[in-house]
Scaffold this motif. Structure first.
Motif, PDB file in Angstrom:
ATOM      1  N   PRO A  29      -6.421   0.076   7.086  1.00 22.97           N
ATOM      2  CA  PRO A  29      -5.707  -0.432   6.316  1.00 22.97           C
ATOM      3  C   PRO A  29      -5.953  -1.996   6.476  1.00 22.97           C
ATOM      4  O   PRO A  29      -6.531  -2.915   6.199  1.00 22.97           O
TER       5      PRO A  29
ATOM      6  N   ALA B  82     -11.994   4.134   4.051  1.00 19.95           N
ATOM      7  CA  ALA B  82     -11.405   5.745   4.169  1.00 19.95           C
ATOM      8  C   ALA B  82     -11.730   6.450   5.608  1.00 19.95           C
ATOM      9  O   ALA B  82     -12.812   6.220   5.690  1.00 19.95           O
TER      10      ALA B  82
ATOM     11  N   ARG C  49      -6.496   6.259   5.445  1.00 22.10           N
ATOM     12  CA  ARG C  49      -7.517   4.882   5.622  1.00 22.10           C
ATOM     13  C   ARG C  49      -6.870   4.389   6.366  1.00 22.10           C
ATOM     14  O   ARG C  49      -5.495   4.664   7.612  1.00 22.10           O
TER      15      ARG C  49
ATOM     16  N   PRO D 239     -12.740   5.295   9.969  1.00 21.55           N
ATOM     17  CA  PRO D 239     -13.679   5.291   8.865  1.00 21.55           C
ATOM     18  C   PRO D 239     -15.194   5.613   9.723  1.00 21.55           C
ATOM     19  O   PRO D 239     -16.013   5.770   9.635  1.00 21.55           O
TER      20      PRO D 239
ATOM     21  N   GLY E  13     -14.677   7.732  -2.445  1.00 22.14           N
ATOM     22  CA  GLY E  13     -14.575   6.182  -2.218  1.00 22.14           C
ATOM     23  C   GLY E  13     -15.116   4.921  -3.207  1.00 22.14           C
ATOM     24  O   GLY E  13     -14.857   3.620  -2.846  1.00 22.14           O
TER      25      GLY E  13
END
Length: 164
Positions: A134, A28, A132, A114, A21
């Motif tokens: 974002p 992530a 991911r 995450p 990371g």
């Protein structure tokens, strides 16, 4: 003492940075194998409130994933498909009739955000991927690969990280 060539060290360093990371990118998630998800796909179960995506050809995709409708997929590699029971059964029949190289059996798994929430599921021969988040509610899921790097069953992209 012989040193490793730079060509070997760079991919290893890049992979280490991705896994730890340290890339400074969006938070992530995870693409984790789960035998229960494999059984779910292979039983022909369609998930309600999920949108389906595939990689490869429409008639015989390399990978399938179902994303919970609470999330939007942002991707340049996954194609959306309106999957019904007939289409899913056709894909499964194709998978059963194909003979794959050793180590290229299909597996299933979960796509996690995450914070560990399940955002979807996947079915593929390739079990390594980057996920991911974002921005809230938006997932980025890349093309999965085998643990050795290349896409399972394809010889022409052995160094997918650097395109060599």
């Amino acid at each position: 003492m012989r040193s490793l060539p730079c060509r070997c060290l760079l991919p290893a360093l890049f992979t280490l940075l991705l896994l730890t990371g340290c890339t400074g990118g969006p938070p992530a998630g995870a693409w984790v194998a789960d035998p229960q998800v494999r059984q779910l796909f292979e039983s022909g179960t369609l998930l309600p409130d999920h949108s389906y995506y595939y990689l490869g050809s429409f008639g015989a995709p390399d990978s399938i994933m179902a994303i919970d409708n609470r999330y939007t997929l942002r991707s340049q590699v996954w194609a959306g498909a309106k999957v019904d029971q007939h289409l899913l059964n056709g894909w499964l029949q194709w998978y059963r009739s194909e003979h794959h190289p050793p180590g290229c059996q299909f597996r299933g798994g979960r796509i996690l955000t995450p914070d560990g929430r399940q955002a979807g599921v996947w079915y593929s021969q390739n079990i390594v991927n980057i996920v991911r988040l974002p921005e809230p509610g938006v997932l980025e899921v890349f093309q999965p690969h085998s643990p050795s790097g290349p896409t399972c069953g394809r010889d022409n992209n052995a160094n997918f990280l650097f395109g060599e």
